[in-house]
Design a protein around this motif. Structure first.
Motif: not given
Length: 684
Positions: A169-174, A193-200, A205-208
């Motif tokens: 995974e290359k990018y994540f929107r916080t 399916e996808k990342p939903v948070a930077l752990a810790g 933004l998509d799961s807030e």
């Protein structure tokens, strides 16, 4: 960290005023840097040191206040009355990066605005308010020090959680709208399916959670501190959560904080709480540390009652048991900074009160420390040269190879074994120096050009002789250069500067307690850059240790110097340590008088004074106390190839008064001996 006075008082029933409480906290290691008034509350600005992440919360500071004031702590208790259904599906793929992950779902919430008391409490601590769900997670964070995160359950694919690294995974929107570039080892929270948070660190933004969210998944975890710090720095993403995870959180506090938040959500926003999912790689195993009572006394400086020490540790949450001449302490899970017995002793001293420990000078057993002989010799030379009016110079350790030609040094001399520099800044510094003399002559040239004619320089530094090995052979050498400005003399003073420098050398040797140094004028022992008639070598116990003399005019011309320059060299300063004896010896003041006899002898000009003096001292008698030269004379009526040396000889016995007869007898035998061995004549 900001901490509310009223909030602290909810956990510890103290009666101190804010300033008194601030003083008590500061003296125990938690400096209160400021107090601000907000409504009917006082907000402390507390400086928490990096090793105490357990105090980055209201309950953490309350624990400390409870121990400081010895007032019971009111602990947080949570009882969830009703739980429906099983907890969410959670998978942790790397239990080293995520040691514990707990979660619950809460369905049917009404995420409206938070009540005023909650908003005011958060705002007084510098936290921006949002919807009630987010405000509650922030409230528990400040209260208990455990970061939490709430996801909108309806936005999670498969309504499940997976904890794993970014991988491909290359990018994540916080949450802050930033699209962040990921490295493969960054730990993420994923749905199906996808990342939903930077752990810790920060949610996605998509799961807030928003005010329209009705079903949420609540997360409480314990992540690896190093991993979180590395990710936070590389992504340039910092938050209240990452600030705590970077320093370490209490693994035993994970579920309690989760349940505290779930309970508050149910009370303020409604909803149904699910069962608990708790993925725990293994229970926390506390470290047991032995502390001896003697060591406590030794490090703190006073004896603290054993029961008092145990009570302090109990108040701090340690489990204590007596063992032999000490105690075994088990620190609680939130005290990750406690690793050794000295850490526990520091806690005892801190809570006992540094102000109660009297200031006393340590008991020091004074004994003479043996000085380093080589350093002592250097100090003696420095002091002696300074007393003689010389200034120390420090030059670069490089010379031009051509300078050895200018000094007329033979190709077979070891000083030709140069260590060449691969990338010299200039050709004049192309090799490591094997002699100090070129640098000192350059110093003389520079000072002459500046108009300074009175030169007294010396240098003590290492030279580097090529050895054919990986490293060169190093020698610590001393060299001095002297030019006398005769224009400054108030009366005619025509003696050669060579003798001035010889006096400087004799002063050094006297302070080093070297009394058997000889000045040799044998031609093959004279350095090639010295004037053959005004130079000598220095020998000690048959070994050449240096040279002294006036530089040859051709050498001075090669260095573009005009005038008479005298120089002194000691080839191996370190080697003098084996030739000196700094042991002091004393003898009583003589009880018996001395007798002085003067003697003047005419000898060949080629015979040095030292040879004549040694001949006198070689007389087989123990009553010769001293021999001093007081006159040298050449001229009429002395033949041109001769000179007159006048000595004062002092005779004394340590056990009787000498008679004129026995002194005259010995004196006459000395005269006869010199006539035979030195072909000397007694001057009348």
């Amino acid at each position: 960290m900001k901490a509310s006075f009223n909030w602290l008082k909810e956990f510890v029933d103290f009666s101190l005023a804010p300033h008194d409480l601030a003083h008590a906290m500061t003296m125990a290691g938690f400096e209160v840097e400021g107090i601000s008034k907000i409504d009917n509350d006082a907000i402390f600005d507390v400086n928490i040191t990096p090793n105490r992440p357990d105090c980055l919360s209201i309950i953490g500071l309350s624990r400390e206040i409870s121990a400081i004031l010895e007032i019971p702590l009111k602990r947080i208790t949570v009882e969830l009355q009703k739980q429906e259904g099983r907890g969410p599906d959670v998978e942790v793929q790397d239990n080293k990066l995520c040691r514990r992950y707990s979660s619950r779902t809460i369905r049917g919430v009404k995420s409206a605005s938070s009540p005023d008391w909650l908003k005011k409490r958060l705002e007084s601590h510098g936290i921006r308010t949002s919807c009630s769900i987010v405000d509650i997670t922030n409230y528990v964070l400040m209260e208990m020090g455990q970061p939490l995160h709430a996801f909108d359950l309806d936005k999670l694919s498969g309504q499940k959680i997976s904890v794993k690294t970014a991988g491909t995974e290359k990018y994540f929107r916080t949450l802050d709208g930033e699209n962040r570039s990921l490295s493969k080892d960054v730990l993420l929270i994923w749905d199906a399916e996808k990342p939903v948070a930077l752990a810790g660190i920060m949610g996605g933004l998509d799961s807030e959670v928003s005010s329209s969210s009705t079903n949420i998944l609540l997360e409480s975890a314990c992540f690896d501190a190093v991993s979180i710090r590395r990710a936070s720095k590389s992504l340039n993403a910092a938050s209240e959560s990452s600030y705590r995870f970077e320093r370490g959180t209490d693994i035993d506090n994970v579920v309690l904080a989760l349940d505290r938040a779930a309970q508050m959500i149910a009370e303020l926003a409604g909803g149904t709480i699910s069962g608990l999912t708790d993925v725990y790689s293994g229970p926390f195993m506390p470290k047991q540390i032995f502390i001896s009572f003697d060591k406590i006394t030794s490090l703190i400086g006073i004896k603290i009652d054993e029961l008092h020490s145990s009570r302090i540790l109990n108040n701090l949450g340690f489990n204590i048991r007596r063992e032999g001449e000490g105690i075994v302490a088990t620190p609680p899970a939130f005290r990750q900074d406690i690793q050794r017995d000295v850490d526990i002793i520091e806690e005892i001293a801190r809570l006992y009160g540094y102000g109660h420990i009297p200031a006393t000078l340590p008991c020091i057993k004074m004994c003479p420390t043996p000085a380093n002989r080589k350093e002592h010799i250097i100090d003696i030379i420095n002091n002696s040269m300074s007393k003689s009016g010389f200034s120390e110079v420090i030059n670069y350790s490089f010379i031009s190879p051509d300078s050895l030609d200018s000094l007329n040094i033979s190709l077979s001399d070891e000083r030709r074994l140069l260590i060449k520099i691969k990338n010299p800044l200039k050709k004049e510094e192309a090799a490591m120096r094997t002699t100090l003399l070129p640098s000192l002559l350059n110093n003389v040239n520079l000072n002459f050009n500046k108009g300074e004619k009175s030169i007294r320089f010396y240098e003590i530094s290492r030279v580097f002789i090529g050895s054919g090995e990986k490293l060169p052979r190093e020698k610590l050498q001393m060299a001095a250069i002297y030019h006398k400005d005769e224009s400054l003399s108030l009366w005619p003073d025509k003696h050669d500067g060579f003798y001035d420098l010889k006096g400087v050398l004799e002063a050094i040797l006297a302070e080093l307690r070297i009394y058997n140094c000889h000045f040799n004028t044998v031609a093959d022992q004279i350095q090639p850059y010295l004037h053959p008639g005004k130079s000598c070598s220095l020998s000690l116990n048959g070994e050449t240790i240096g040279s002294l003399g006036t530089l040859h005019p051709l050498i001075l011309e090669a260095f573009d110097i005009k005038g008479d320059i005298s120089m002194l060299e000691i080839f191996d300063v370190d080697g003098l340590s084996d030739k000196t004896d700094f042991k002091l010896s004393y003898k009583s003041i003589p009880k018996f008088p001395f007798i002085v006899r003067d003697i003047a002898v005419i000898v060949s000009r080629d015979i040095p004074f030292q040879q004549v003096r040694d001949e006198i001292l070689s007389a087989s008698s123990n009553i010769i106390e001293s021999v001093n030269l007081f006159d040298i004379y050449t001229g009429k009526p002395i033949p041109d190839d001769k000179k007159s040396l006048a000595f004062s000889i002092r005779y004394r016995s340590h056990d009787r008064t000498l008679t004129d007869e026995e002194v005259d007898s010995l004196h006459s035998s000395i005269v006869e001996k010199m006539k035979t061995s030195l072909n000397a004549d007694l001057r009348s």
